[in-house]
Design an enzyme around this catalytic site. Structure first.
Site, mmCIF file in Angstrom:
data_model
loop_
_atom_site.group_PDB
_atom_site.id
_atom_site.type_symbol
_atom_site.label_atom_id
_atom_site.label_comp_id
_atom_site.label_asym_id
_atom_site.label_seq_id
_atom_site.Cartn_x
_atom_site.Cartn_y
_atom_site.Cartn_z
ATOM 1 N N HIS A 92 51.865 46.342 40.827
ATOM 2 C CA HIS A 92 50.935 45.646 41.651
ATOM 3 C C HIS A 92 51.559 44.792 42.289
ATOM 4 C CE1 HIS A 92 47.222 43.826 42.632
ATOM 5 N NE2 HIS A 92 46.444 44.829 41.659
ATOM 6 N N ARG A 114 41.976 40.464 48.488
ATOM 7 C CA ARG A 114 42.174 41.080 49.677
ATOM 8 C C ARG A 114 41.027 41.750 50.316
ATOM 9 N NH1 ARG A 114 46.772 44.611 48.187
ATOM 10 N NH2 ARG A 114 46.184 44.088 46.055
#
Length: 506
Positions: free
Chosen positions: A249, A272
């Site tokens: 990740h 995000r």
């Protein structure tokens, strides 16, 4: 089959969301269950999941006018990395009903929806407060605890380390576990929901065997994630798949006063999704923040660290509980202005101004002419965004953008981020009913759900699909296992089917 041994219960191994979904489903179907967890408390990695749970065609989406459906979701999941359409179809086609099940049966708030990387529609559901993995998993834990307290339909045993399956011929008829220095047995079909192997760092570990190149990385996984289900399944001939596919990740959170910690907290992908930008050491963007996780991580390897995840005021306000929580933990910092951020980064303020202006211009051009850009876009079409377009995965979706003129005085929440071992796509191979298999066929009495299962996500899992995988295949395997204990024509059913789980715990 159920007549040959005392199959009056379903054994669930693992107390995260996969195990809790399975156990609650068994009870909901009129069965009995015992849940075994080797930790001192239930929850597992599921409670750390920070972005949310995907659902396509949910009541929440319909109320918001989001035109999503299972077919669009299946296409996104296959494009995102999944390789087995039959499993992707179960995951996606069940998603709306299973998210609605959580909301209606467990009184959960999943009223907010975000678009994460790789998704062509906003479909990742979360509540207004706290981390969704925590709230969802604890709601299911509390329900099962109440069932165990008020009825004989459920038992929960913690500090119980399952180490061996019991066989009757080729069928799994129970398991053995260690607790307080003694060995105990439980009899019944077994559902493995004990997670992946993202913290299996020993010299003979699954990581060492399949991904030795990742052993140096930190992880988001708890120390319990050592691939127990995979190892026990393999010991009786169960087939595995995709064990080499371990997801790294891009946004593990670095704590400035302990930068080398092996276990890292994860920055939610939703940060995000609401508009967070990823900047390199020079204050410049270098990737599509909403691209696939493996893509963003790959671009980080090519760029200059330290990397920062930056949320402007509008983005932070949309996910303020997360931002304040991370700040309180010391893994995110609040800056009163972009000027203060630039000073701390050691870059000219003008660089941050130019970076935001270019991003803003691309967003506005996309509004006017969505496919007029010169760069290839992800997931399809064309992009106006040069910073990501040059990587071949141009940005297509924008949220909470600000123009450069606001940067100097704009408040920001900012975290230093680094790639981390996060999720194992591989695991025990299974059918659409969650049944484990050998090369010869289905293993009677053995099921799998959640991260212990392999083949559902292929070589890359999309954000929001892990909690969904836990619920969908937890419920699917729970239904299949309890049906197995009932035998033909429900001959061995012990309990009437409750109208509602809530009815059992009044």
């Amino acid at each position: 089959m159920a007549a040959v041994f005392p199959a009056n219960q379903v054994i669930v191994v693992g107390g995260g969301l996969g195990g809790m979904s399975a156990a609650n489903q068994v009870v909901e179907c009129g069965g009995k269950t015992v849940l075994l967890d080797k930790s001192s408390f239930c929850g597992g990695n599921s409670t750390k999941a920070t972005s949310g749970i995907n659902g396509a065609g949910t009541k929440t989406q319909k109320n918001k006018g989001i035109p999503d459906n299972a077919e669009i979701f299946i296409a996104d999941t296959l494009k995102g990395g999944a390789k087995k359409p039959e499993l992707a179809k179960v995951l996606c086609a069940n998603s709306a009903a299973d998210v609605d099940w959580l909301v209606e049966k467990f009184d959960l708030d999943l009223s907010l929806v975000a678009r994460l990387g790789g998704h062509s529609q906003p479909r990742t559901h979360r509540g207004a407060e706290r981390f969704p993995g925590m709230t969802i998993t604890y709601a299911l834990i509390q329900m099962l605890e109440k069932v165990a307290e008020k009825t004989d339909r459920a038992r929960i045993i913690t500090k119980a380390e399952v180490f061996k399956l019991i066989l009757n011929g080729k069928a799994v008829v129970g398991c053995e576990y260690r607790k307080a220095g003694a060995v105990h047995k439980e009899l019944g079909p077994v559902i493995f929901a004990s997670g992946g192997f993202g913290a299996d760092f020993g010299s003979d570990s699954l990581l060492a065997q399949y991904r030795p190149d990742l052993l140096h990385l930190p992880t988001t996984n708890g120390e319990h994630c050592t691939g127990d289900a995979i190892k026990m399944g393999e010991a009786i001939g169960a087939t595995t798949t995709d064990l080499e596919w371990v997801q790294v990740h891009p946004t593990g959170l670095v704590k400035p006063d302990d930068p080398d910690a092996k276990v890292k907290f994860l920055a939610a992908e939703a940060l995000r999704g609401v508009g967070g930008l990823v900047l390199d050491a020079n204050g410049k963007r270098f990737a599509n923040e909403l691209g696939r996780r493996d893509y963003v991580t790959g671009e980080m390897w090519k760029s200059k660290p330290p990397f920062r995840l930056c949320l402007n005021k509008a983005a932070a306000d949309e996910i303020i509980w997360h931002a304040k929580h991370y700040t309180g933990r010391g893994v995110m910092k609040f800056y009163e202005s972009g000027a203060a951020l630039a000073k701390d980064m050691g870059v000219p303020l003008q660089t941050l101004v130019d970076t935001h202006q270019a991003h803003y211009d691309a967003a506005k051009k996309t509004e006017k002419d969505p496919d007029g850009g010169k760069w290839p876009a992800y997931p399809s079409g064309k992009s106006w965004d040069e910073a990501s377009g040059k990587t071949g995965s141009g940005k297509k979706f924008y949220h909470n953008v600000i123009d450069g003129s606001k940067v100097a005085t704009e408040p920001f929440y900012v975290a230093i981020i680094t790639p981390v071992i996060h999720y194992c796509m591989g695991g025990l191979e299974c059918t659409v009913l969650g049944e484990c298999i050998t090369k010869a066929g289905v293993i009677p009495g053995l099921y799998v759900a959640g991260e212990a299962a392999g083949g559902i996500h292929g070589n890359n899992r999309l954000g929001g699909n892990s909690l969904l995988d836990c619920v969908v295949f937890g419920r699917v395997s729970g239904k299949a296992a309890v049906k197995y204990t009932f035998g033909a024509g429900d001959k061995f059913r012990l309990c009437p089917t409750p109208l509602e789980l809530k009815e059992l715990v009044k």
